[in-house]
Design a protein around this motif. Structure first.
Motif, mmCIF file in Angstrom:
data_model
loop_
_atom_site.group_PDB
_atom_site.id
_atom_site.type_symbol
_atom_site.label_atom_id
_atom_site.label_comp_id
_atom_site.label_asym_id
_atom_site.label_seq_id
_atom_site.Cartn_x
_atom_site.Cartn_y
_atom_site.Cartn_z
ATOM 1 N N ARG A 18 33.634 51.969 36.437
ATOM 2 C CA ARG A 18 32.955 51.419 37.615
ATOM 3 C C ARG A 18 33.812 50.317 38.227
ATOM 4 N NH1 ARG A 18 28.205 52.623 34.237
ATOM 5 N NH2 ARG A 18 27.052 54.281 35.329
ATOM 6 N N VAL A 19 34.083 50.471 39.511
ATOM 7 C CA VAL A 19 35.093 49.676 40.205
ATOM 8 C C VAL A 19 34.498 49.003 41.433
ATOM 9 C CG1 VAL A 19 37.383 49.763 41.287
ATOM 10 C CG2 VAL A 19 36.792 51.399 39.462
ATOM 11 N N GLY A 20 34.961 47.792 41.718
ATOM 12 C CA GLY A 20 34.641 47.106 42.959
ATOM 13 C C GLY A 20 35.907 46.910 43.775
ATOM 14 N N LEU A 21 35.862 47.213 45.059
ATOM 15 C CA LEU A 21 37.014 47.069 45.950
ATOM 16 C C LEU A 21 36.737 45.963 46.960
ATOM 17 C CD1 LEU A 21 39.689 48.033 47.308
ATOM 18 C CD2 LEU A 21 38.297 49.712 48.555
ATOM 19 N N ILE A 22 37.664 45.026 47.082
ATOM 20 C CA ILE A 22 37.571 43.967 48.092
ATOM 21 C C ILE A 22 38.684 44.180 49.105
ATOM 22 C CG2 ILE A 22 37.478 41.497 48.541
ATOM 23 C CD1 ILE A 22 36.812 41.031 45.616
ATOM 24 N N GLY A 23 38.302 44.463 50.342
ATOM 25 C CA GLY A 23 39.280 44.696 51.402
ATOM 26 C C GLY A 23 39.329 46.159 51.791
ATOM 27 N N ALA A 24 39.061 46.440 53.063
ATOM 28 C CA ALA A 24 39.009 47.831 53.534
ATOM 29 C C ALA A 24 40.056 48.097 54.607
ATOM 30 C CB ALA A 24 37.614 48.155 54.058
ATOM 31 N N THR A 104 42.755 42.454 49.980
ATOM 32 C CA THR A 104 42.583 41.813 51.279
ATOM 33 C C THR A 104 43.907 41.496 51.958
ATOM 34 O OG1 THR A 104 42.551 39.562 50.359
ATOM 35 C CG2 THR A 104 40.435 40.722 50.505
ATOM 36 N N GLY A 105 44.958 41.257 51.173
ATOM 37 C CA GLY A 105 46.226 40.823 51.749
ATOM 38 C C GLY A 105 46.239 39.370 52.165
ATOM 39 N N HIS A 106 45.143 38.670 51.955
ATOM 40 C CA HIS A 106 45.026 37.255 52.329
ATOM 41 C C HIS A 106 45.280 36.420 51.082
ATOM 42 C CE1 HIS A 106 43.328 33.452 53.651
ATOM 43 N NE2 HIS A 106 43.228 33.926 54.884
ATOM 44 N N PRO A 107 46.352 35.627 51.042
ATOM 45 C CA PRO A 107 46.713 34.948 49.792
ATOM 46 C C PRO A 107 45.653 33.981 49.278
ATOM 47 C CG PRO A 107 48.060 34.165 51.629
ATOM 48 C CD PRO A 107 47.333 35.371 52.113
ATOM 49 N N LEU A 108 45.007 33.241 50.163
ATOM 50 C CA LEU A 108 44.004 32.274 49.715
ATOM 51 C C LEU A 108 42.771 32.987 49.168
ATOM 52 C CD1 LEU A 108 44.367 29.868 52.761
ATOM 53 C CD2 LEU A 108 45.381 29.589 50.503
ATOM 54 N N ALA A 109 42.285 33.970 49.929
ATOM 55 C CA ALA A 109 41.129 34.736 49.461
ATOM 56 C C ALA A 109 41.459 35.452 48.164
ATOM 57 C CB ALA A 109 40.706 35.736 50.530
ATOM 58 N N GLY A 110 42.683 35.961 48.054
ATOM 59 C CA GLY A 110 43.065 36.678 46.850
ATOM 60 C C GLY A 110 43.003 35.825 45.604
ATOM 61 N N VAL A 111 43.472 34.588 45.692
ATOM 62 C CA VAL A 111 43.405 33.677 44.548
ATOM 63 C C VAL A 111 41.955 33.409 44.176
ATOM 64 C CG1 VAL A 111 43.913 31.340 43.755
ATOM 65 C CG2 VAL A 111 45.639 32.621 45.031
ATOM 66 N N ARG A 112 41.137 33.150 45.174
ATOM 67 C CA ARG A 112 39.717 32.855 44.906
ATOM 68 C C ARG A 112 39.010 34.055 44.284
ATOM 69 N NH1 ARG A 112 39.960 30.213 50.716
ATOM 70 N NH2 ARG A 112 40.451 28.059 50.141
ATOM 71 N N HIS A 113 39.257 35.233 44.814
ATOM 72 C CA HIS A 113 38.609 36.422 44.259
ATOM 73 C C HIS A 113 39.083 36.696 42.838
ATOM 74 C CE1 HIS A 113 38.070 37.927 48.667
ATOM 75 N NE2 HIS A 113 37.068 37.159 48.292
ATOM 76 N N ALA A 114 40.361 36.471 42.579
ATOM 77 C CA ALA A 114 40.874 36.683 41.222
ATOM 78 C C ALA A 114 40.185 35.757 40.227
ATOM 79 C CB ALA A 114 42.385 36.471 41.192
ATOM 80 N N ILE A 115 40.028 34.503 40.604
ATOM 81 C CA ILE A 115 39.368 33.550 39.715
ATOM 82 C C ILE A 115 37.918 33.970 39.468
ATOM 83 C CG2 ILE A 115 38.534 31.172 39.539
ATOM 84 C CD1 ILE A 115 41.126 30.333 40.993
ATOM 85 N N MET A 116 37.223 34.401 40.530
ATOM 86 C CA MET A 116 35.840 34.870 40.374
ATOM 87 C C MET A 116 35.774 36.047 39.408
ATOM 88 S SD MET A 116 34.466 34.976 44.306
ATOM 89 C CE MET A 116 34.636 33.576 45.422
ATOM 90 N N ALA A 117 36.662 37.004 39.577
ATOM 91 C CA ALA A 117 36.648 38.194 38.731
ATOM 92 C C ALA A 117 36.957 37.848 37.280
ATOM 93 C CB ALA A 117 37.655 39.216 39.260
ATOM 94 N N ILE A 118 37.980 37.041 37.077
ATOM 95 C CA ILE A 118 38.358 36.655 35.710
ATOM 96 C C ILE A 118 37.239 35.874 35.042
ATOM 97 C CG2 ILE A 118 39.963 35.226 34.380
ATOM 98 C CD1 ILE A 118 42.085 35.997 36.587
ATOM 99 N N ASP A 119 36.652 34.918 35.769
ATOM 100 C CA ASP A 119 35.558 34.135 35.193
ATOM 101 C C ASP A 119 34.353 35.008 34.850
ATOM 102 O OD1 ASP A 119 37.039 31.841 35.370
ATOM 103 O OD2 ASP A 119 36.041 31.059 37.164
ATOM 104 N N ALA A 120 34.193 36.120 35.578
ATOM 105 C CA ALA A 120 33.082 37.040 35.305
ATOM 106 C C ALA A 120 33.444 38.070 34.234
ATOM 107 C CB ALA A 120 32.680 37.758 36.592
ATOM 108 N N GLY A 121 34.645 37.949 33.654
ATOM 109 C CA GLY A 121 35.040 38.845 32.575
ATOM 110 C C GLY A 121 35.440 40.230 33.026
ATOM 111 N N LYS A 122 36.004 40.329 34.234
ATOM 112 C CA LYS A 122 36.392 41.624 34.776
ATOM 113 C C LYS A 122 37.916 41.732 34.861
ATOM 114 C CE LYS A 122 32.190 42.338 37.439
ATOM 115 N NZ LYS A 122 31.437 41.487 36.513
ATOM 116 N N HIS A 123 38.408 42.944 34.649
ATOM 117 C CA HIS A 123 39.806 43.214 34.919
ATOM 118 C C HIS A 123 40.033 43.099 36.422
ATOM 119 C CE1 HIS A 123 39.922 44.690 30.856
ATOM 120 N NE2 HIS A 123 39.193 45.756 31.123
#
Length: 452
Positions: A18-24, A104-123
């Motif tokens: 089960r996968v979540g995609l950010i950025g279309a 997303t290709g947006h560097p700031l959003a990408g860092v924030r989303h990565a932290i959210m995903a990691i903190d939630a225990g997701k790859h």
């Protein structure tokens, strides 16, 4: 060779990935195009600030309306359909998702989303190389500490460079260099969004009829994307960026081993152990024969005479001496191949390339003589291009990464081709990401910098 069979077993057991995609955008659309053709691979949700863009991407890539008609994350889980949302934070937090693709290709959003995903225990599969080169080493470290995978995106060139480097080392050859092909010649360096289409030979009518982003295309044209990707490769492989940035040596297939070896042995590299670019054009504009514009390569050296003889016996393209050889992959299909990263993370617990140290950096560099009061406009813009340099240099001079060079005002003049530093700008926004970056510099900079 086992990912598809491992996925088939999960599918048969009723436990899809089960996968979540950010950025279309384009990359996300390519992810979506293949996702519905892989049994056991479920895109639970797609998040984008523009939900209309998501639905347009789904429709354009062949999805039926009913397939993305889920009314919530839970409904998507239960029904096997896909939920469209503008809430990336909720997507990262949803328990049912195993892996996040950040596209997303947006560097700031990408860092924030990565932290959210990691903190939630997701790859997390970080398509967003802009974010990865800016903060990837510390994000990968946080992921390892959390027991999840932080991965480059299979299908994109940095991941393939890392794969080729791994092949060299696993085969026992001596790694010399790695890089990718690119359409580049020196005048392209100062291209802007207003001039970029002339380098493609496209008319105003052709551009108007398409869905083209001039800043994105300009990032490829002026060498910024090359700097970002080669710095990411350095962080993922232990290779270095050249001291004065990428050289963009013109080279075709037949020349890779001859060109991308040390000067001391008749090549063009200052030394072994570097990343660089095989340009598909000569400085005068002529197209290089057998160029690898869309490919990736490694060069390596035979460790002994017996292996050198084997190179010749099996037809390897080598330099004149026969000691240096090259291997390459001719094409990359970006989002069409990214499912490999997701499956590797979820089924094997392995990344398809990841930042292992802070070794290379892509830093903002003035395209013209900038003045105090000027605004920087980020990757592919009018003000700066990105230069790939060793982290030893960028940390020592406090260089501004290209990912933070957007909507930032200069406090003092910066001459053309000089690296912009944090001391040159007034950072008043995005301070959360600045802190992540500064933590990386404090804790992960090369030893000789920290000891200075």
């Amino acid at each position: 060779m086992s990912l598809s069979s491992m996925l088939a077993k999960r599918h048969e057991a009723g436990r899809p990935i089960r996968v979540g995609l950010i950025g279309a955008g384009k990359f996300g659309s390519m992810v979506l195009a293949q996702a519905r053709k892989i049994p056991g691979y479920h895109i639970v949700a797609v998040a984008d600030l523009d939900v209309g863009k998501v639905r347009g991407s789904l429709a354009r890539t062949g999805w039926e309306g009913e397939e993305y008609a889920a009314t919530s994350f839970g409904d998507a889980m239960d029904s096997g359909r896909t939920f469209v949302t503008d809430n990336a934070a909720a997507l990262c937090a949803f328990d049912g998702i195993e892996c996040i693709i950040e596209a997303t290709g947006h560097p700031l959003a990408g860092v924030r989303h990565a932290i959210m995903a990691i903190d939630a225990g997701k790859h997390i599969v970080m398509v967003n190389v802009e974010a990865d080169v800016m903060c990837g080493p510390i994000l990968a470290q946080r992921a390892r500490q959390k027991g999840v995978v932080y991965s480059m995106a299979y299908g994109d060139q940095p991941a393939f460079c890392c794969e080729l480097v791994d092949w060299v080392r696993s085969s026992g050859f001596e790694l010399v260099s790695a890089g990718k092909g690119m359409n580049f010649r020196p005048p392209y360096r100062y291209s802007t969004p207003d001039t970029v289409w002339s380098y493609f030979g496209w008319s105003d009518e052709f551009v108007a009829a398409g869905d083209f982003n001039p800043k994105m295309y300009n990032s490829f044209t002026d060498g910024t994307k090359a700097a970002i990707e080669m710095a990411a490769v350095a962080n993922g492989t232990g290779l270095d960026c050249p001291d004065d940035g990428l050289a963009f040596y013109p080279a075709g297939l037949q020349d890779l081993a001859q060109v991308f070896k040390p000067e001391a042995d008749g090549g063009r590299l200052p030394r072994a152990g570097l990343t660089d670019i095989a340009a598909s054009r000569e400085p005068d504009g002529r197209v290089v024969m057998n160029n690898i514009q869309y490919g990736m390569f490694v060069t390596f050296r035979a460790p002994d005479e017996y292996t050198r003889q084997c190179f010749a016996q099996y037809g390897l393209l080598t330099d004149d001496s026969g000691w240096y050889g090259s291997m390459w992959r001719p094409f990359h299909l970006i989002g069409l191949e990214t499912s490999v990263s997701v499956l590797s993370a979820c089924l094997r617990g392995e990344p398809t390339g990841t930042a292992v140290e802070f070794r290379g950096d892509a830093v903002a560099t003035a395209k013209s003589n900038l003045k105090a009061g000027d605004w920087l406009d980020g990757e592919g813009g009018f003000a700066t291009w990105a230069k790939a340099v060793p982290a030893t240099l960028s940390t020592r001079i406090n260089a501004l990464p290209i990912g933070l060079a957007h909507k930032v005002k200069l406090k003092r003049d910066v001459p053309q081709d000089q690296i912009v530093t944090f001391d040159d700008v007034d950072m008043v926004d995005d301070l959360d990401v600045v802190e992540v970056r500064q933590e990386q510099q404090r804790t992960m900079a090369p030893e000789q910098v920290r000891a200075a």
